[in-house]
Write an enzyme that holds these catalytic residues in place. Structure first.
Site, PDB file in Angstrom:
ATOM      1  N   SER A 159     -15.228-111.279  15.209  1.00 43.32           N
ATOM      2  CA  SER A 159     -15.201-109.814  15.119  1.00 43.32           C
ATOM      3  C   SER A 159     -15.989-109.269  13.939  1.00 43.32           C
ATOM      4  O   SER A 159     -15.441-108.659  13.014  1.00 43.32           O
ATOM      5  CB  SER A 159     -13.759-109.363  15.097  1.00 43.32           C
ATOM      6  OG  SER A 159     -13.137-109.903  16.237  1.00 43.32           O
ATOM      7  N   ASP A 187     -13.788-108.736  19.265  1.00 44.61           N
ATOM      8  CA  ASP A 187     -12.370-108.478  19.595  1.00 44.61           C
ATOM      9  C   ASP A 187     -12.191-107.238  20.474  1.00 44.61           C
ATOM     10  O   ASP A 187     -11.259-107.164  21.280  1.00 44.61           O
ATOM     11  CB  ASP A 187     -11.486-108.398  18.338  1.00 44.61           C
ATOM     12  CG  ASP A 187     -12.003-107.442  17.278  1.00 44.61           C
ATOM     13  OD1 ASP A 187     -13.066-106.835  17.474  1.00 44.61           O
ATOM     14  OD2 ASP A 187     -11.328-107.300  16.229  1.00 44.61           O
ATOM     15  N   ARG A 247     -24.368-108.858   9.733  1.00 42.96           N
ATOM     16  CA  ARG A 247     -23.803-108.668   8.392  1.00 42.96           C
ATOM     17  C   ARG A 247     -22.310-108.943   8.466  1.00 42.96           C
ATOM     18  O   ARG A 247     -21.684-108.787   9.516  1.00 42.96           O
ATOM     19  CB  ARG A 247     -24.043-107.236   7.878  1.00 42.96           C
ATOM     20  CG  ARG A 247     -23.513-106.175   8.806  1.00 42.96           C
ATOM     21  CD  ARG A 247     -23.905-104.755   8.428  1.00 42.96           C
ATOM     22  NE  ARG A 247     -23.515-103.853   9.510  1.00 42.96           N
ATOM     23  CZ  ARG A 247     -24.255-103.590  10.563  1.00 42.96           C
ATOM     24  NH1 ARG A 247     -25.456-104.100  10.677  1.00 42.96           N
ATOM     25  NH2 ARG A 247     -23.822-102.781  11.518  1.00 42.96           N
TER      26      ARG A 247
HETATM   27  C1  BGC Z   1     -16.331-105.439  12.765  1.00 47.00           C
HETATM   28  C2  BGC Z   1     -16.213-105.386  14.275  1.00 47.00           C
HETATM   29  C3  BGC Z   1     -14.780-105.594  14.703  1.00 47.00           C
HETATM   30  C4  BGC Z   1     -13.864-104.653  13.974  1.00 47.00           C
HETATM   31  C5  BGC Z   1     -12.396-104.816  14.346  1.00 47.00           C
HETATM   32  C6  BGC Z   1     -15.314-104.532  12.110  1.00 47.00           C
HETATM   33  O1  BGC Z   1     -15.354-104.672  10.736  1.00 47.00           O
HETATM   34  O2  BGC Z   1     -17.629-105.077  12.348  1.00 47.00           O
HETATM   35  O3  BGC Z   1     -17.052-106.360  14.868  1.00 47.00           O
HETATM   36  O4  BGC Z   1     -14.680-105.405  16.085  1.00 47.00           O
HETATM   37  O5  BGC Z   1     -13.994-104.838  12.575  1.00 47.00           O
HETATM   38  O6  BGC Z   1     -11.933-106.099  14.062  1.00 47.00           O
END
Ligand code: BGC
Length: 461
Positions: A145, A198, A160
């Site tokens: 995620s 996620d 990133r």
């Molecule tokens: C991430 C996402 C993720 C979200 C929730 C963010 O910081 O960049 O990819 O889906 O958090 O977990």
């Protein structure tokens, strides 16, 4: 210190955090504009990442899969058995990620993850582990995620890190390969079949578990971080290019897009900024990035509150003295805000206990009322910002013009535990799209998105 000056200061703070109806509309419009840019070109501030998932489940999917989830403070390994009747059986283990691994090297992190998979298989799936036949290779859905540049269902390079992770040498690398290499090094017969955000997993698991009249349009996480994935028409994903679109169009006309809305409006054209937001941002490894997330999600709301309280203390408006805890960065959890918001006792007893336990400070009733008002302002802004962009996606997809209703699966500690969060989000959605449309939006908590959703992505892989 006079009560007048504290209440005046609090009113000013509340004002800084509030969002007018007009601004909700501007936020939604800007979100639509930047989303379209992200669907057209690579490298835009809104990544709008193609997931390569081109169908959503109907609840009849079957099979046993492994799923792992890296997305916050914990790493989860699970086995998921999809029963094919909207139900599933899930077995999972959870390990917290040692802080040093969050800022160490790729090798150390991914070797740690692979080791946890090995332990899980040995403990829970030993018969499959001992099986020599290659046919028994287990398919694994990898919920990862963080923003990746996904180029296939099981390929994606890290753009990133967010949420406190900061491992320099992972950026630009294919995270599926990093995991696969470490699994191979342990001779595990596991194939990383799908790379899943996620939010994509949340959308998939909601769609599998809740077959209804309305198909699932979005998967949203508001937990440690925040993000949303939604179902887009394939031809809108212009940046994939004509030949790839033509080849994908042979089997589907849709694709789930991971918006990465945490990085919406980094230019701060519409999301607004207070000195408190700037102060929190300064303490994060990804300064100046993911600013939308830093106004919404669980990782940041506690620190935002602490920074406001510290400011009032420094102006001699709150607390008779400071405390080492009040001066400790990141000491407050978002659950502190949830508990204060939920305190309806006359003397705000729960708030008194919380401030005394978590910050080591005694409070007067007047101070507790002030703190509760600030908490509500921070919580409401979070929900309003989220609501405004949900409205943006409803408008972008014209989903409510095409069907009688839409379904949204949500997960994460903020949406689940912050009192009244969904109602506040709905207020914002309604302010933008109108009450009639807002009433046709169905929201449900989608549990196990990162496990079941990843398994479902492994099915479609
Ligand atoms: C991430 C996402 C993720 C979200 C929730 C963010 O910081 O960049 O990819 O889906 O958090 O977990």
């Amino acid at each position: 210190m006079t009560s007048q000056s504290l209440s005046e200061a609090v009113a000013e703070i509340v004002d800084k955090f509030s969002i007018s109806e007009q601004r909700l509309k501007s936020i939604s419009d800007e979100f639509i504009r930047l989303s379209k840019l992200g669907l057209h070109h690579e490298g835009e501030s809104m990544s709008m990442i193609p997931s390569y998932v081109t169908s959503i489940p109907n609840g009849k999917e079957k099979g046993t899969f492994l799923a792992v989830d890296l997305g916050g403070t914990n790493f989860r390994v699970c086995s998921v058995h999809l029963n094919g009747d909207n139900t599933y059986d899930l077995l999972q283990t959870k390990t917290s990620i040692p802080r040093e691994l969050m800022v160490g090297t790729s090798k150390d992190l991914f070797a740690f993850l692979a080791k946890r998979v090995e332990e899980f298989i040995k403990t829970h799936l030993s018969e499959k582990f001992d099986e020599d036949s290659v046919d028994h290779q287990l398919k694994l859905g990898f919920t990862f995620s963080f923003p990746v540049n996904q180029t296939a269902i099981n390929r994606g390079t890290l753009l990133r890190w967010t949420k406190g992770f900061d491992i320099k040498d992972t950026v630009g690398q294919d995270v599926c390969k990093l995991l696969q290499d470490e699994l191979d090094a342990l001779n595990l017969k596991v194939h990383v079949a799908a790379l899943v955000n996620d939010t994509v997993g949340t959308l998939m698991s909601r769609s599998y578990s809740s077959p209804g009249q309305h198909s699932t349009l979005m998967g949203i996480i508001i937990g440690t971080g925040t993000n949303c994935a939604y179902v887009e028409s394939l031809d809108a994903v212009v940046k994939l290019g004509e030949s790839e679109l033509a080849s994908l169009a042979k089997t589907s006309n849709m694709m789930i897009i991971n918006t990465e809305w945490g990085s919406f409006d980094t230019a701060r054209a519409v999301i607004g900024s207070t000195e408190y937001d700037d102060s929190v941002d300064q303490r994060t490894p990804n300064k100046g990035m993911h600013l939308f997330e830093k106004r919404i999600s669980g990782m940041f709301l506690g620190e935002l509150l602490r920074v406001v309280l510290t400011d009032l203390r420094s102006k001699n408006l709150l607390f008779s003295s400071s405390s080492p805890q009040l001066e400790t960065e990141w000491i407050l959890d978002t659950s502190a805000l949830s508990r204060i918001e939920a305190d309806f006792s006359q003397n705000l007893i729960a708030t008194r206990t919380l401030i005394s336990t978590d910050l080591g400070l005694e409070t007067t009733l007047e101070e507790r009322k002030a703190i509760k008002t600030i908490v509500s302002a921070i919580g409401k802004r979070s929900a309003y910002l989220a609501g405004a962009v949900v409205a943006g996606i409803l408008e972008l997809t014209s989903a409510l013009d095409k069907s009688a209703g839409v379904d949204i699966g949500m997960d994460g500690s903020v949406i689940e535990f912050y009192p009244g969060y969904e109602s506040l989000m709905r207020e914002a959605v309604s302010a933008v799209v109108g009450q009639e449309k807002e009433a046709r939006v169905h929201i449900g908590i989608a549990k196990d998105g990162s496990g079941v959703g990843a398994a479902l992505c492994a099915v479609v892989a």
